[in-house]
Enzyme design. Structure first.
Site, short mmCIF file in Angstrom:
data_model
loop_
_atom_site.label_atom_id
_atom_site.label_comp_id
_atom_site.label_asym_id
_atom_site.label_seq_id
_atom_site.Cartn_x
_atom_site.Cartn_y
_atom_site.Cartn_z
N LYS A 70 -11.13 14.45 0.21
CA LYS A 70 -12.12 14.07 -0.80
C LYS A 70 -11.78 14.78 -2.09
CE LYS A 70 -15.98 11.64 -0.99
NZ LYS A 70 -16.48 10.58 -0.12
N GLY A 101 -13.00 5.32 -4.53
CA GLY A 101 -14.18 5.66 -5.33
C GLY A 101 -15.24 6.39 -4.50
N ASP A 102 -16.23 6.89 -5.19
CA ASP A 102 -17.43 7.46 -4.60
C ASP A 102 -18.44 7.44 -5.76
OD1 ASP A 102 -18.25 9.06 -1.97
OD2 ASP A 102 -19.15 10.15 -3.61
N1 GLU Z 1 -16.40 7.37 -0.76
C1 GLU Z 1 -16.50 6.55 0.39
C2 GLU Z 1 -16.94 7.36 1.58
O1 GLU Z 1 -17.72 8.27 1.43
C3 GLU Z 1 -15.26 5.71 0.62
C4 GLU Z 1 -13.97 6.47 0.75
C5 GLU Z 1 -12.73 5.57 0.79
O2 GLU Z 1 -12.85 4.37 0.71
O3 GLU Z 1 -11.65 6.15 0.89
O4 GLU Z 1 -16.60 7.11 2.71
#
Ligand code: GLU
Length: 461
Positions: free
Chosen positions: A141, A180-181
């Site tokens: 992350k 994204g997040d």
């Molecule tokens: N941010 C999203 C999650 O919390 C997606 C992460 C991704 O697609 O790599 O899972």
């Protein structure tokens, strides 16, 4: 069970508990200023005693000690120039937590609250979530304390370029694949992808997911987290002979996850009566008009309070936490971590909530979570319930790798299957290890086992 077997079982359980306490205390000492990370660790540690009692080999090979220490933490300066010509400096992060199952995979969050504790809790959760999807992806992350609110398009682009100028050294389709997040959507991914391509001198589509459809994005990625959440909750309800139809639903937040959770829940016949943003919430007893929310939040950069201009019969309540005082049958927290504390959980219970499905990452505090479980509320923990987003990200990687593009329905069908599998595997693990019906324990154990076996097979690295 013979007396000897029973004694052995209790002894193993005792050893496992002592070991877990020791490991947790060491983690606390090593990370004293990281409350969110410790909260996420505590929840996992709480679930693992029966697994370690059955399989002491995981203790012997130090799986947990290694799992709790990120493989790599990268922190870097992100300088950029705003529209007034002033120099701004933010901090960027990427935590490459665990690569036992595949390249690090997980989103980037741009929000002023981002710090090392937040990124580490998110990265840690991502290991188990990604494992649950059954796809070959590790956990990571990243993000920045940059606040996208009120920034012009050019400021956004300059920030993303500067962020990627450092990050590109650490990522790649086989190394680490961000997405994204909160605060990072297809637009920001586009700017980052452009900068990566320029610096690398190659078009490596699989380096980021959540891309635009014109240059390697997957159909249904935008909808995936919200839809996946509803598919998961539908499985929980189905097992109890219930469904969305005729039920009142509240979805906190009004970003990407919330919007598509509302859309799918409404499609399944639920009445979605409230959503929110960081300033406040709207309550529309006739059912939220999703086109208006999309117009405000997807096309524009407006506050949810403006919903009232188009729907004068709806109510606006200041302070987003008020959303949980509105009665509902199904609660889908999709805003942010720890938005549901013990008091809020009590209010939800008093109002007769039947099911809670977590679209955000860790939206319930440990106390709230305990209350839901003790009161037998159907409870879908984030790791399992919101895994649809990253699952479709992995499908995007698969499409990029094979240079194919699947139809919306193909991706959506795969997503449905994945969410069903996550539900079934978590339920199975919960009963195998003595907590039937407890999806918190089940998801943690099912996620852990696969990573632990892969780590064991790959030796002490
Ligand atoms: N941010 C999203 C999650 O919390 C997606 C992460 C991704 O697609 O790599 O899972």
């Amino acid at each position: 069970m013979s007396t000897i077997e029973a004694t052995l079982k209790t002894d193993n359980q005792k050893i496992a508990n002592q070991y877990l306490e020791k490991v947790y205390n060491a983690t606390e000492q090593r990370n004293p200023h990281e409350p969110e990370f410790l909260q996420a660790v505590n929840e996992i540690v709480d679930s693992l005693a029966p697994v370690l009692a059955h399989h002491p080999q995981y203790m012997e090979s130090g799986i947990l000690e290694r799992l709790l220490e990120p493989e790599k933490v990268i922190s870097f300066r992100v300088p950029w120039v705003d529209d007034q010509g002033e120099i701004q400096v933010n901090r960027g992060y990427r935590v490459q937590f665990n690569s036992a199952l595949g390249p690090y995979k997980g989103g980037l969050r741009f929000h002023p609250t981002v710090n090392q504790s937040i990124v580490k809790f998110l990265g840690f959760e991502q290991i188990f979530k990604n494992s649950l999807t059954g796809q070959p992806i590790g956990g990571g992350k990243g993000g920045s304390d940059f606040n996208p609110k009120g920034k012009s398009d050019m400021e956004m682009m300059r920030f993303c370029q500067s962020f990627m100028t450092e990050l590109y050294k650490h990522i790649g389709p086989e190394t680490d694949v961000p997405a994204g997040d909160v605060g990072v959507s297809a637009k920001e991914i586009g700017y980052m992808f452009g900068q990566y391509k320029k610096l690398r001198g190659a078009f490596e589509a699989g380096v980021l997911t959540g891309k635009g459809l014109e240059y390697g994005g997957s159909l249904a990625r935008t909808e995936a987290t919200g839809y996946g959440l509803v598919y998961f909750v539908r499985e929980m309800l189905k097992d109890k002979g219930l469904d969305f139809k005729g039920h009142t639903v509240i979805v906190s937040g009004s970003g990407n996850v919330s919007i598509y959770a509302m859309e799918k829940a409404a499609e399944y016949g639920a009445k979605v009566v409230a959503c929110s943003d960081s300033d406040g919430c709207i309550y529309d007893e006739n059912g939220i008009d999703l086109d208006t929310v999309k117009e405000l939040k997807e096309t524009g950069d407006e506050r949810i309070s403006s919903y009232i201009d188009k729907h004068p019969n709806a109510q606006y309540l200041e302070d987003c936490s008020n959303i949980w005082s509105i009665p509902c049958d199904i609660a889908l927290p999709c805003a942010t971590q720890n938005e549901i504390d013990e008091e809020t959980a009590k209010t939800l219970l008093d109002n007769g909530v039947k099911a809670v499905g977590e679209g955000a990452n860790m939206p319930s505090t440990q106390e709230a979570l305990n209350l839901f479980v003790e009161n037998n509320v159907l409870y879908g923990p984030a790791k399992a319930a919101n895994a649809g987003g990253v699952a479709v990200s992995a499908l995007e990687m698969a499409q990029n790798g094979s240079k194919l593009m699947w139809t919306f329905d193909e991706v959506d069908e795969k997503l449905k299957g994945i969410m069903k599998n996550i539900y079934q595997n978590s339920m199975q693990a919960a009963s195998d290890y003595g907590s039937p019906g407890n999806l918190v324990v089940g998801a943690n154990i099912a996620g852990f086992l696969k990573v632990a076996d892969a780590m064991k097979a790959q030796g002490v690295i």
